[in-house]
Design an enzyme around this catalytic site. Structure first.
Site, mmCIF file in Angstrom:
data_model
loop_
_atom_site.group_PDB
_atom_site.id
_atom_site.type_symbol
_atom_site.label_atom_id
_atom_site.label_comp_id
_atom_site.label_asym_id
_atom_site.label_seq_id
_atom_site.Cartn_x
_atom_site.Cartn_y
_atom_site.Cartn_z
ATOM 1 N N ASP A 47 0.859 -1.182 0.000
ATOM 2 C CA ASP A 47 0.000 0.000 0.000
ATOM 3 C C ASP A 47 0.899 1.237 0.000
ATOM 4 O O ASP A 47 2.018 1.196 0.531
ATOM 5 C CB ASP A 47 -0.900 0.011 1.237
ATOM 6 C CG ASP A 47 -2.183 0.815 1.031
ATOM 7 O OD1 ASP A 47 -3.254 0.204 0.902
ATOM 8 O OD2 ASP A 47 -2.095 2.064 0.993
ATOM 9 N N ASP A 73 3.750 2.721 -4.374
ATOM 10 C CA ASP A 73 2.700 3.258 -5.226
ATOM 11 C C ASP A 73 2.511 2.264 -6.365
ATOM 12 O O ASP A 73 3.438 2.003 -7.139
ATOM 13 C CB ASP A 73 3.122 4.624 -5.767
ATOM 14 C CG ASP A 73 2.074 5.274 -6.649
ATOM 15 O OD1 ASP A 73 1.221 4.556 -7.224
ATOM 16 O OD2 ASP A 73 2.111 6.512 -6.794
ATOM 17 N N TYR A 165 -13.921 5.778 -14.228
ATOM 18 C CA TYR A 165 -13.776 4.558 -13.428
ATOM 19 C C TYR A 165 -14.339 3.357 -14.177
ATOM 20 O O TYR A 165 -13.698 2.294 -14.252
ATOM 21 C CB TYR A 165 -14.506 4.756 -12.098
ATOM 22 C CG TYR A 165 -14.556 3.541 -11.206
ATOM 23 C CD1 TYR A 165 -13.451 3.129 -10.485
ATOM 24 C CD2 TYR A 165 -15.740 2.815 -11.063
ATOM 25 C CE1 TYR A 165 -13.507 2.024 -9.643
ATOM 26 C CE2 TYR A 165 -15.816 1.708 -10.228
ATOM 27 C CZ TYR A 165 -14.688 1.319 -9.533
ATOM 28 O OH TYR A 165 -14.749 0.225 -8.701
ATOM 29 N N LYS A 169 -12.168 0.076 -15.475
ATOM 30 C CA LYS A 169 -12.463 -1.284 -15.033
ATOM 31 C C LYS A 169 -12.844 -2.179 -16.221
ATOM 32 O O LYS A 169 -12.537 -3.382 -16.220
ATOM 33 C CB LYS A 169 -13.579 -1.270 -13.989
ATOM 34 C CG LYS A 169 -13.170 -0.667 -12.651
ATOM 35 C CD LYS A 169 -12.010 -1.423 -12.005
ATOM 36 C CE LYS A 169 -11.760 -0.982 -10.572
ATOM 37 N NZ LYS A 169 -10.616 -1.702 -9.957
ATOM 38 N N THR A 200 -17.727 -0.450 1.765
ATOM 39 C CA THR A 200 -16.303 -0.263 2.078
ATOM 40 C C THR A 200 -16.038 1.199 2.428
ATOM 41 O O THR A 200 -16.859 2.079 2.116
ATOM 42 C CB THR A 200 -15.416 -0.643 0.874
ATOM 43 O OG1 THR A 200 -15.568 0.344 -0.151
ATOM 44 C CG2 THR A 200 -15.773 -2.019 0.327
#
Length: 266
Positions: A47, A73, A165, A169, A200
């Protein structure tokens, strides 16, 4: 212990401090990393947030698992290469790679700048390419599995205006299929999970704006055919299957985990 004796690298596996007051939501990467560890994998949590990676590894070790936190990164090839090298050195090889890095950005062509569009693609798509580039040489040594976390938004309108986004994806889906066929006869399996409306921290950090937490949960639950959002562990259990020998003959698959959302026409 479905992953006993294996090393798993989870990119985006850190757990950020919960932005919702209840603190009940956990990230998909965190859920995958801790679930893998509970099933015997030596789990490397990558992370860009050192504290987030450390939180996940603390949870893994608290339950008796083996974990390593690495800061990198996921869009930076040099940093990813260094993270992979650290993982391989620490646990003597690599068997499973999970790409769970992702970020949404609300707005269409009228709202987004070209730089914002490209930045969204970089986080969601470039990270998967860079990961494959740096991990495949190690996976090829003894075979392995790559699991990419995609989204139902890649194939359906899910109620949110985030075309950057969704496009990123969708590209992840086709990259998944391409790699699956390219490496199918070399012992590598590549699959993707199409995550639906999942509860989340990302939801409250990137989509909720100033809305009340309870209102956001109710709104998203109402959008699901089941009447409730899924949890990060629903995605983690699917990832565990795809990473395990139970999915030994499964590759190139886009597995929806979305309560039936992908079946809707709109």
């Amino acid at each position: 212990m479905r992953l006993a004796g294996r090393t798993a690298l989870v990119l985006g596996g850190g757990q950020a401090e919960a932005p919702d007051p209840s603190g009940s939501a956990v990230g998909i990467g965190f859920a995958i990393a801790t679930t893998f560890a509970r099933h015997g994998a030596s789990t490397v949590v990558v992370d860009k947030d050192a504290a987030a990676a450390a939180r996940t590894v603390e949870d893994i070790r608290r339950c008796g698992g083996r974990g390593l936190a690495v800061v990198a990164d996921a869009t930076d090839p040099d940093q990813v290469e260094a993270a992979v090298a650290e993982a391989v050195t620490a646990f003597d090889g690599l068997d499973v790679v999970v790409n769970s890095v992702g970020a949404t950005r609300l707005g269409g062509p009228e709202e987004l700048t070209l730089a914002q569009w490209r930045a969204t693609l970089a986080v969601n798509l470039d990270s998967v390419f860079v990961s494959a580039q740096k991990t495949l040489p190690h996976l090829l040594e003894r075979g392995g599995a790559i699991v990419n976390v995609s989204s139902t938004a890649s194939i359906r309108w899910t109620g949110y205006p985030y075309p950057a986004y969704a496009a990123a994806k969708a590209a992840v889906n086709q990259l998944t299929r391409s790699l699956a066929l390219q490496y199918a006869d070399r012992g590598i399996r590549v699959n993707a999970i199409l995550a639906g409306l999942i509860d989340t921290p990302l939801v409250y950090r990137q989509l909720a704006a100033d809305a009340d937490t309870a209102a956001v949960r109710a709104e998203r639950s109402a959008l699901s055919p089941t009447g409730a959002m899924g949890t990060a562990y629903d995605i983690a259990h699917a990832a565990l299957y795809l990473a395990s020998d139970e999915a030994a003959y499964v590759t190139g698959t886009l597995l929806p985990v979305d309560g039936g959302l992908h079946v809707r026409a709109a």
